[in-house]
Design a protein around this motif. Structure first.
Motif, PDB file in Angstrom:
ATOM      1  N   UNK A  91       0.829  -1.202   0.000  1.00 15.52           N
ATOM      2  CA  UNK A  91       0.000   0.000   0.000  1.00 15.52           C
ATOM      3  C   UNK A  91       0.865   1.254   0.000  1.00 15.52           C
ATOM      4  N   UNK A  92       0.399   2.267  -0.733  1.00 20.83           N
ATOM      5  CA  UNK A  92       1.056   3.565  -0.732  1.00 20.83           C
ATOM      6  C   UNK A  92       0.012   4.649  -0.511  1.00 20.83           C
ATOM      7  N   UNK A  93       0.427   5.894  -0.491  1.00 22.62           N
ATOM      8  CA  UNK A  93      -0.500   6.985  -0.219  1.00 22.62           C
ATOM      9  C   UNK A  93      -0.535   8.007  -1.332  1.00 22.62           C
ATOM     10  N   UNK A  94      -1.553   8.844  -1.306  1.00 26.42           N
ATOM     11  CA  UNK A  94      -1.681   9.951  -2.254  1.00 26.42           C
ATOM     12  C   UNK A  94      -2.475  11.062  -1.596  1.00 26.42           C
ATOM     13  N   UNK A  95      -2.158  12.305  -1.951  1.00 20.78           N
ATOM     14  CA  UNK A  95      -2.898  13.442  -1.435  1.00 20.78           C
ATOM     15  C   UNK A  95      -4.270  13.557  -2.080  1.00 20.78           C
ATOM     16  N   UNK A  96      -5.184  14.229  -1.395  1.00 18.99           N
ATOM     17  CA  UNK A  96      -6.555  14.372  -1.887  1.00 18.99           C
ATOM     18  C   UNK A  96      -6.575  15.020  -3.262  1.00 18.99           C
ATOM     19  N   UNK A  97      -5.819  16.105  -3.428  1.00 19.40           N
ATOM     20  CA  UNK A  97      -5.836  16.814  -4.703  1.00 19.40           C
ATOM     21  C   UNK A  97      -5.298  15.946  -5.838  1.00 19.40           C
ATOM     22  N   UNK A  98      -4.368  15.063  -5.539  1.00 23.52           N
ATOM     23  CA  UNK A  98      -3.864  14.139  -6.562  1.00 23.52           C
ATOM     24  C   UNK A  98      -4.960  13.171  -7.004  1.00 23.52           C
ATOM     25  N   UNK A 119      -3.925   4.828  -0.493  1.00 21.11           N
ATOM     26  CA  UNK A 119      -4.635   5.394   0.646  1.00 21.11           C
ATOM     27  C   UNK A 119      -4.598   6.921   0.600  1.00 21.11           C
ATOM     28  N   UNK A 120      -5.739   7.545   0.900  1.00 19.15           N
ATOM     29  CA  UNK A 120      -5.814   8.997   1.077  1.00 19.15           C
ATOM     30  C   UNK A 120      -6.173   9.263   2.533  1.00 19.15           C
ATOM     31  N   UNK A 121      -5.381  10.108   3.214  1.00 18.51           N
ATOM     32  CA  UNK A 121      -5.517  10.255   4.666  1.00 18.51           C
ATOM     33  C   UNK A 121      -6.152  11.570   5.118  1.00 18.51           C
ATOM     34  N   UNK A 153      -6.126  -1.949 -11.683  1.00 23.23           N
ATOM     35  CA  UNK A 153      -5.856  -3.074 -10.789  1.00 23.23           C
ATOM     36  C   UNK A 153      -5.498  -2.689  -9.375  1.00 23.23           C
ATOM     37  N   UNK A 154      -5.892  -1.480  -8.946  1.00 24.87           N
ATOM     38  CA  UNK A 154      -5.530  -0.964  -7.623  1.00 24.87           C
ATOM     39  C   UNK A 154      -6.795  -0.618  -6.842  1.00 24.87           C
ATOM     40  N   UNK A 155      -6.772  -0.907  -5.550  1.00 24.33           N
ATOM     41  CA  UNK A 155      -7.897  -0.584  -4.675  1.00 24.33           C
ATOM     42  C   UNK A 155      -7.641   0.734  -3.955  1.00 24.33           C
ATOM     43  N   UNK A 156      -8.589   1.655  -4.068  1.00 22.58           N
ATOM     44  CA  UNK A 156      -8.503   2.915  -3.336  1.00 22.58           C
ATOM     45  C   UNK A 156      -9.118   2.741  -1.949  1.00 22.58           C
ATOM     46  N   UNK A 157      -8.483   3.349  -0.940  1.00 19.77           N
ATOM     47  CA  UNK A 157      -9.039   3.300   0.419  1.00 19.77           C
ATOM     48  C   UNK A 157      -8.892   4.665   1.083  1.00 19.77           C
ATOM     49  N   UNK A 158      -9.933   5.046   1.807  1.00 21.28           N
ATOM     50  CA  UNK A 158      -9.895   6.290   2.569  1.00 21.28           C
ATOM     51  C   UNK A 158      -9.504   5.971   4.003  1.00 21.28           C
TER      52      UNK A 158
END
Length: 288
Positions: A91-98, A119-121, A153-158
């Motif tokens: 798992x990795x992360x990304x900013x909301x605006x991205x 993941x967006x945090x 092929x990627x799952x997004x999670x909040x």
């Protein structure tokens, strides 16, 4: 009469005996996922050497890493550094605006790391005043961005941060977020400390939303420290697992019931090198 009574007692005894699966679990560890670490834990270390920091992570026994490549390191190179130490990046992360503006670029970075989750945090909002309008913006961004990620092929999670527990109608704005995001495109990561900090019940919410949850951040909160719905508190309130207010046995039992496979310790204190071994030892001590 005696025969009927005996049969009734035997039936009752059969009902209260543990099932075979329950008996097999007795004495097994409650923490059943690979040992995972969140990148933010080592925020003060990367500048002193990426490989040196990864050596510390390896020596502590971590097998999974959640995060992105440190500044100046290419994702593919970072993936190799971790793999050389027996550590994967699920798992990795990304900013909301991205997520909102260019989810394809987010997907491309995740694939370079070999990550299967993004993941967006944090959802932008005025501190302590998370609103329905903020939630609506997030719902649109998450549904649309999550669709692009799934196509790759990627799952997004909040990643739940605690400010979402503002009251709304018969529940909270967190409930509103969950109910209005598409389960096909939007999953959830519970940060158990921030959930508790914002007034949520971690074990209860795991049970309520079941397989919408795909991972956890594990950290504990100092006993008696003040809580609110800002999603922000000082590092002095982050304590080793088992030393604070959270009920980790209840949380882990529920996480296991719903099949969560990825759990990442995240230490936000300023004493992570001393705290992490205590947290790991505590997790390993917990048994069914």
């Amino acid at each position: 009469m005696k025969k009927n009574l005996l049969l009734s007692l035997l039936a009752l005894a059969w009902m209260i005996l543990p099932s075979e699966s329950q008996a097999q679990k007795k004495g097994e560890p409650l923490y059943q996922a690979p040992l995972g670490i969140a990148s933010y834990t080592f925020r003060n270390h990367w500048e002193h050497g990426v490989e040196k920091t990864l050596d510390i992570i390896q020596e502590m026994g971590f097998k999974e890493f959640e995060g992105g490549a440190p500044q100046g390191v290419e994702p593919a190179a970072f993936k190799r550094m971790l793999a050389d130490r027996g550590i994967s990046i699920p798992s990795t992360g990304a900013g909301f605006e991205q997520i909102e503006s260019d989810p394809q670029a987010v997907a491309d970075r995740a694939k370079a790391l070999g990550a299967k989750y993004v993941m967006c945090a944090w959802i932008p909002h005025q501190r302590g005043q998370f609103s329905k309008g903020d939630a609506d913006r997030a719902i649109k961004a998450f549904n649309e961005g999550g669709k692009v990620l799934k196509e790759n092929g990627i799952t997004f999670k909040y990643h739940v941060h605690g400010y979402e527990f503002q009251p709304y109608e018969n529940g909270t704005l967190f409930d509103y977020l969950v109910q209005n995001t598409d389960p096909e495109y939007v999953s959830l990561q519970m940060d158990v400390m921030w959930t508790h900090f914002g007034g949520g019940d971690p074990a209860g919410l795991l049970k309520k939303y079941g397989d919408r949850w795909v991972s956890l951040h594990l950290k504990d909160f100092k006993k008696g420290a003040p809580k609110d719905k800002t999603g922000l508190t000082g590092p002095e309130n982050d304590v080793p697992l088992g030393e604070g207010e959270l009920d980790f046995p209840a949380i882990l039992r529920e996480a296991n019931k719903i099949g969560i496979k990825h759990m990442f310790i995240e230490d936000e204190s300023e004493h992570e090198i001393e705290a992490l071994p205590k947290s790991i030892a505590y997790l390993k001590s917990l048994r069914y």
